[in-house]
Design an enzyme around this catalytic site. Structure first.
Site, PDB file in Angstrom:
ATOM      1  N   ASP A 174       0.826  -1.215   0.000  1.00 26.94           N
ATOM      2  CA  ASP A 174       0.000   0.000   0.000  1.00 26.94           C
ATOM      3  C   ASP A 174       0.859   1.264   0.000  1.00 26.94           C
ATOM      4  O   ASP A 174       1.944   1.279   0.582  1.00 26.94           O
ATOM      5  CB  ASP A 174      -0.898  -0.024   1.244  1.00 26.94           C
ATOM      6  N   ASN A 195     -10.513  -3.156  -6.776  1.00 30.03           N
ATOM      7  CA  ASN A 195      -9.705  -2.179  -7.531  1.00 30.03           C
ATOM      8  C   ASN A 195     -10.317  -1.816  -8.896  1.00 30.03           C
ATOM      9  O   ASN A 195      -9.941  -0.804  -9.496  1.00 30.03           O
ATOM     10  CB  ASN A 195      -8.261  -2.673  -7.735  1.00 30.03           C
TER      11      ASN A 195
END
Ligand code: FPP
Length: 252
Positions: free
Chosen positions: A23, A71
């Site tokens: 991340d 996503n």
């Protein structure tokens, strides 16, 4: 082999299987005033560094969260960019992965992937299938809940086909997950300071240690991974029991 937490290695041995939520690519880019695509590109470099550093740290398997089922909600240009990175990562690195004995497995739903990515996934898995020095699992179009639902559906299909009967147990259920056959996950790491699983390896997280690191993924590398190993060694893994106690009952 199915996960047997009672026979998993003690923490002092160091983690054999590390799972990474990579991340912070976007924030890394924002801080530099460059497009997010540059952050993702640097993220691929960080992934390469990390895979190369892992064996010397006693790690045999890395599982990375490359693209989640959620996503797809990102803007189309960013999705296109992430797909492009997978293409170039595999194409540019396949020879090296092959030479270094890395077996690549892709977790997640194949349906819904662009046709050429699905073809790349098949190719990389087939080309590296005989490698056994190191396992790199890339979660792509992956969601932990979707994986559990798919495992349940596989079991239902087996029952309907007359191939399975009797009560379902954890071991049998686990064979339907996309991580089936892999080593148990010892530790799940998330970079960038966020502290949540975001639908990653929900079933496999049951007894995994969790490590949160403040580094943004594009800055990740051997030192950060070595820090994970140190943190893990200092954990006391009890799997619901007590350290150095004789179990009253066998698992099951
Ligand atoms: C999170 O950063 C990262 C991702 C959404 C994907 C990770 C992908 C890579 C490292 C590159 C390609 C992957 C493979 C498998 C070759 P973010 O965009 O959520 O960062 P932010 O939270 O700072 O916005």
């Amino acid at each position: 082999m199915p996960v047997d937490p009672l026979h998993a290695p003690p923490a002092a041995d160091g983690p054999r299987h590390v799972a990474l939520i990579m991340d912070g690519n976007g924030r890394w880019a924002e801080r530099r005033g460059v497009p997010r695509a540059i952050g993702h590109r640097e993220g691929v470099q960080a992934l390469k560094r990390t895979v190369q550093a892992a064996p010397a740290l006693g790690i045999h398997c890395l599982t990375v969260f490359g693209f989640s089922t959620e996503n797809w909600r990102r803007p189309v240009e960013e999705v296109t960019d992430l797909m492009g990175l997978v293409r170039s990562y595999v194409v540019s690195d396949l020879k090296r992965l092959e030479k270094e004995g890395v077996r690549v497995l892709v977790l997640g739903r194949r349906a819904g992937l662009p046709a050429d990515i699905a073809e790349i996934v098949e190719r990389v898995e087939a080309t590296t299938a005989h490698n056994d020095k190191f396992i790199l699992q890339v979660a792509f179009n992956y969601g932990g809940r979707a994986d559990i639902v798919d495992a349940a559906q596989r079991h239902v299909d087996r029952v309907l086909a007359g191939e399975a009967t009797g009560p379902l147990d954890e071991e049998t259920f686990g064979t339907g997950l996309s991580t089936a056959g892999g080593p148990p996950v010892d530790v799940i790491v998330r970079t960038s300071g966020e502290q949540r699983l975001s639908n990653f390896l929900l079933w496999e997280a049951a007894y995994a240690e969790l490590v949160y690191q403040n580094v943004l993924w594009p800055d990740y590398g051997p030192d950060a991974l070595a820090d994970v190993v140190d943190q893990y060694r200092n954990r006391d893994r009890r799997f619901g029991g007590r350290a150095a106690a004789t179990p009253a009952l066998a698992a099951g």
